[in-house]
Design a protein around this motif. Structure first.
Motif, mmCIF file in Angstrom:
data_model
loop_
_atom_site.group_PDB
_atom_site.id
_atom_site.type_symbol
_atom_site.label_atom_id
_atom_site.label_comp_id
_atom_site.label_asym_id
_atom_site.label_seq_id
_atom_site.Cartn_x
_atom_site.Cartn_y
_atom_site.Cartn_z
ATOM 1 N N SER A 1 56.239 -35.964 97.009
ATOM 2 C CA SER A 1 56.276 -34.948 95.948
ATOM 3 C C SER A 1 56.845 -35.502 94.638
ATOM 4 O O SER A 1 56.411 -35.110 93.555
ATOM 5 N N ASN B 1 54.369 -30.895 99.303
ATOM 6 C CA ASN B 1 54.990 -30.860 100.636
ATOM 7 C C ASN B 1 54.258 -29.926 101.594
ATOM 8 O O ASN B 1 54.168 -30.199 102.794
ATOM 9 N N CYS C 1 61.493 -31.679 103.194
ATOM 10 C CA CYS C 1 62.017 -32.830 102.441
ATOM 11 C C CYS C 1 62.821 -33.760 103.347
ATOM 12 O O CYS C 1 62.870 -34.981 103.124
ATOM 13 N N HIS D 1 56.087 -30.019 93.584
ATOM 14 C CA HIS D 1 56.810 -30.447 94.788
ATOM 15 C C HIS D 1 56.419 -29.592 95.992
ATOM 16 O O HIS D 1 56.109 -30.114 97.071
#
Length: 317
Positions: free
Chosen positions: A82, A61, A163, A57
């Motif tokens: 991700s 990102n 995110c 992840h």
């Protein structure tokens, strides 16, 4: 009842009871120990895989997504997401026979992709993570599509501001992503909020199948060892206890029946030898008493004869 059994039969019966009890007890202890070990191994593997997925992840990102730049506004690129990258990498990991039975899911209450939507069981788990902030991991069993699964779950928390570029509001999200998934799902997330749960599951048979086989092999080895031990003890019991007792019984009966020349052979330097020594001493004492008894009978008989003779002479006179 037990007093009426032969020593060999009594020993066999008592030994079987002890062995059965020992096998049951050791079986329970060993089974629980091996099952706990197998479960711990699965939990450890799951923890490593989850940390790996978190690293995926972060890498996606921080390193992959920025490479696409303005293309994301015009074109939806799954590799920039991700969650997608984590699933794809895990599927490649499952190609390894060691991990082929593992399943991975990032269940969310409000995911962008409806496939990641938490079911009822997962929803309760996520709510628990939300209420118990200090809870870092939950493991246990669940039924899923007719299968019994062992699962390990950890809270999925929004820890990176990047995110929120996709999950804050539809207006801030890449247009291509909104066009792909719509405006209804996957928005409204907050920084440091627990939005889902990382879950790795594996069928119970995979967890405990090899462990159960190991238990059977171990118990079989113990049973074989105990059988050999019992056979050895029975052999020693017959050779050094039962047979000497039977031989002493035979000699005793013969002596009682008049075969006074027989002796108990003292060829043991243990309790059996001591018993034979005392039996020989008792035999000699018995013979002495017999001789004394015979002498007393002879003496009494001679006295009776003399008395009869004296009475006869007196009557003649």
């Amino acid at each position: 009842m037990l007093k009426n059994l032969k020593l060999e039969t009594l020993f066999t019966l008592l030994t079987l009871l002890v062995v059965i009890g020992a096998l049951v007890l050791s079986g329970v202890v060993i089974n629980n120990g091996i099952r706990d070990r197998a479960r711990n191994e699965i939990t450890t593997k799951a923890g490593v895989m989850m940390k790996t997925m978190i690293a995926v992840h972060r890498y996606t990102n921080e390193q992959v997504k920025p490479k696409f730049g303005d293309r994301l506004a015009q074109e939806f690129i799954p590799e920039s997401v991700s969650f997608f990258a984590a699933r794809e990498i895990f599927e490649r990991l499952r190609q390894n026979p060691e991990y082929q039975d593992f399943f991975y899911k990032e269940a969310a209450l409000n995911p962008t992709n409806i496939k990641d939507k938490a079911d009822a069981f997962e929803t309760r788990l996520i709510e628990r993570f939300r209420k118990e902030k200090a809870l870092e991991q939950v493991e246990g069993y669940r039924d899923y599509q007719g299968k019994k699964l062992f699962y390990v779950a950890r809270p999925a928390k929004v820890t990176q501001a990047s995110c929120l570029e996709c999950h804050d509001t539809p207006e801030k999200a890449p247009p291509s992503m909104v066009a792909q998934y719509g405006k209804e799902n996957g928005f409204g997330w907050k920084l440091n909020e627990i939005v889902g749960a990382q879950m790795i599951a594996v069928p119970v048979g995979t967890v405990f199948g090899s462990a159960q086989l190991l238990v059977f092999k171990f118990m079989g080895t113990i049973l074989l060892a105990l059988a050999l031990l019992i056979a050895g003890i029975k052999l020693l019991l017959n050779r050094f206890i039962v047979e000497p007792i039977e031989e002493m019984t035979r000699v005793t009966k013969a002596i009682v029946n008049g075969e006074r020349e027989l002796e108990f052979e003292v060829d043991y330097k243990n309790e059996i030898g001591n018993l034979r020594t005392h039996l020989n001493r008792m035999k000699r004492d018995y013979e002495i008493e017999i001789e004394k008894y015979k002498e007393s009978l002879i003496t009494d008989t001679e006295e009776e004869i003399e008395n009869e003779n004296e009475e006869s002479e007196n009557s003649d006179n």
